[in-house]
Design a protein around this motif. Structure first.
Motif, short mmCIF file in Angstrom:
data_model
loop_
_atom_site.label_atom_id
_atom_site.label_comp_id
_atom_site.label_asym_id
_atom_site.label_seq_id
_atom_site.Cartn_x
_atom_site.Cartn_y
_atom_site.Cartn_z
N UNK A 158 6.28 12.68 6.10
CA UNK A 158 4.95 12.16 5.82
C UNK A 158 5.00 10.70 5.39
N UNK A 159 5.95 10.37 4.55
CA UNK A 159 6.09 8.97 4.12
C UNK A 159 6.45 8.08 5.30
N UNK A 160 7.31 8.57 6.19
CA UNK A 160 7.68 7.78 7.36
C UNK A 160 6.52 7.59 8.32
N UNK A 161 5.63 8.58 8.39
CA UNK A 161 4.51 8.51 9.33
C UNK A 161 3.37 7.64 8.82
N UNK A 162 3.28 7.46 7.49
CA UNK A 162 2.16 6.73 6.88
C UNK A 162 2.44 5.22 6.87
N UNK A 183 3.27 -0.09 3.73
CA UNK A 183 3.03 -0.80 2.48
C UNK A 183 2.46 0.08 1.37
N UNK A 184 2.39 1.40 1.60
CA UNK A 184 1.97 2.30 0.53
C UNK A 184 3.02 2.31 -0.57
N UNK A 185 2.56 2.53 -1.81
CA UNK A 185 3.45 2.45 -2.97
C UNK A 185 4.34 3.67 -3.13
N UNK A 186 3.80 4.85 -2.95
CA UNK A 186 4.50 6.12 -3.17
C UNK A 186 5.08 6.20 -4.58
N UNK A 187 4.28 5.79 -5.57
CA UNK A 187 4.67 5.90 -6.98
C UNK A 187 4.28 7.28 -7.49
#
Length: 527
Positions: A388-392, A395-399
């Protein structure tokens, strides 16, 4: 070589809403053909069930289960109009879901249709007792078949209606699960049963019983037990199907509308997804993988708290909010509790599902004390975090916001206007504490289990929605599901491309604004 998901993609993409056009529908409401809200079977003996005062004692457990899962919760009245609300929510309050119970009543096995308006069971079929004893290993198991009348939703929503029927089935699965848990029983979805055999159990394949009536589409089969599910049921025992087919049948289905619009796209997706799952478990339910993103002190504690709050009064008071006040906020702790209720380790209805979680929540946070407004992601299964992180968007933070939940801040900022715009410009998505979109891991799920799993993705989203509904009620708030949203613009906001992840359902929670013009009555006069 075509991918297994291609026929499903054709329907899914073809029923998306876009900024410049909506999915195909009639474009107006033809009130002359509005479906009647209740189905009955003329000529079938009907029996009152508990807690009706005139009910037979032998049907007490069945009646209590249905009352607190699929029964009426209230009647509303405005001027000359009167309409019912139910324990289980439905898109547009149209209620395409019908329920059949297979159980032993007074020592005789039977197939019974639940008539919610009167809280009665209509006797559809009596069949051989030996087949029932063999299928259930002599246990106190009962089966619930959930079906859909597509026309009820298509009358208003056109081709997108198949999606909404599957949402509603998911809500109904969860509602039955919650009601069973109040009686110390559990519910298990039986995925090895193909739609054709489920249809035979409920008599949906009996052409003579639906001569002038709208047909019902078999949905799912649930086992309600106080112990393990008998293996013969898990393995889709053919003897039970044969015994019911050879049984003594009663009644003919009522017609809901005299005029209809034929939506062939719905017929096509129903056929495509009707076949058995290509990788369904055949020897008992697999254990869900541990979610390592949830630390100690998270899910189990939240589950115990939620079960302690669950009551018959709570499930009966659930309502779908029509509007929020646009001012009230909630606390950080309540926000976390609401989200914890949607996690797969929260017990309750999630125990009914057999696959690992496929639904994740993209949250638009508006008014939560000590939580910054912005875009967040709740990852409900740790195996999906990296994909999911790879697909989004990069520049999203993912904090990570806190330890007990896999909740991540993606971007800070006021997203009220964005949330409303994405939800078909509905203010209710901006006026609550937060709103969300449910993202399904789409392509990989269909490739693993085949086109039939398309239904299961929506069912899981409905189960998540029902958990949020009851958690909101327990917190003194209210929720509502949102079926109208602009599909691909949601994906654009998140940076998602292709069909790896797809938005299936939106939802929102806040403090409702009650319409004082409406008057309320109990669901049943005897209450």
């Amino acid at each position: 070589m075509p991918r297994a998901s291609d026929p499903v993609r054709l329907y899914h993409d073809g029923t998306k809403h876009h900024f410049n056009r909506f999915a195909r529908s009639l474009g107006y409401l033809d009130w002359a053909s509005q479906p009647r809200p209740f189905r009955r079977f003329a000529g079938a003996p009907a029996y009152a069930v508990y807690p009706r005062p005139d009910a037979a004692e032998c049907a007490r457990e069945v009646g209590d289960l249905l009352r607190h899962s699929l029964g009426l919760s209230a009647w509303k009245r405005f001027q000359g109009s009167r309409w019912s609300l139910r324990v289980n929510p439905s898109s547009g309050n149209l209620h395409p879901t019908e329920a059949y119970v297979i159980c032993s009543v007074a020592g005789s096995p039977a197939v019974l249709h639940y008539a919610a308006e009167e809280h009665e069971l209509e006797l559809r079929c009596e069949f051989e007792a030996d087949a029932w004893r063999a299928a259930t290993d002599g246990s106190d198991t009962l089966l619930v078949v959930l079906t859909s009348i597509h026309w009820r939703e298509a009358w208003k929503y056109g081709e997108r209606a198949f999606r909404y029927c599957q949402h509603d089935l998911g809500h109904a699965i969860a509602a039955v699960s919650y009601a069973a848990s109040l009686e110390g029983r559990s519910v298990t979805l039986l995925p090895a049963w193909p739609q054709a055999r489920i249809a035979a159990l409920a008599g949906l394949d009996r052409d003579e019983d639906f001569a002038d009536a709208e047909r019902e589409e078999a949905g799912c089969l649930l086992a309600v037990t106080s112990g393990p599910v008998p293996l013969s049921l898990w393995d889709a025992d053919e003897r039970l199907s044969a015994a019911i087919a050879a049984g003594r049948w009663h009644g003919r289905a009522s017609q809901l509308s005299e005029d209809h619009v034929q939506w062939t796209f719905i017929d096509e997706i129903a056929e495509i997804t009707r076949h058995v799952l290509s990788a369904a478990p055949a020897a008992g339910p697999p254990k869900l993988t541990d979610n390592s993103l949830t630390s100690e002190g998270g899910g189990p504690a939240a589950s115990e708290k939620k079960l302690a709050e669950l009551s018959k009064d709570l499930v009966l008071q659930r309502r779908s909010a029509v509007a929020f006040d646009g001012q009230s906020s909630t606390t950080r702790q309540t926000f976390f509790d609401l989200l914890a209720a949607s996690m797969p380790d929260a017990g309750g209805p999630f125990d009914a599902l057999w696959s690992t979680p496929r639904i994740h929540l993209a949250l638009f946070v508006h008014r939560v004390t000590d939580v910054e407004p912005g875009l967040y992601m709740l990852v409900r299964d740790e195996a999906t975090f990296e994909p999911l992180r790879a697909a989004a968007k990069r520049d999203f933070l993912w904090d990570r916001l806190e330890e007990r939940l896999p909740l991540y801040l993606l971007a800070r900022g006021d997203c009220r206007r964005l949330a409303a715009r994405l939800s078909c410009d509905q203010d209710i998505a901006a006026d609550g504490f937060f709103s969300l979109g449910m993202l399904a891991r789409f392509d990989s799920s269909l490739e693993e289990f085949g086109p039939a799993f398309y239904r299961h993705l929506f069912w899981e989203s409905g189960v998540v929605g029902q958990a949020l509904y009851l958690a909101a009620e327990a917190a003194g708030a209210r929720a509502t599901g949102i079926g109208c949203f602009f599909d691909d613009p949601v994906h654009d906001v998140l940076g998602l491309r292709g069909h790896d992840f797809q938005s299936l359902y939106h939802f929102t929670i806040g403090i409702p604004v009650e319409d004082s013009r409406l008057t309320s009555e109990p669901g049943y006069a005897w209450e």
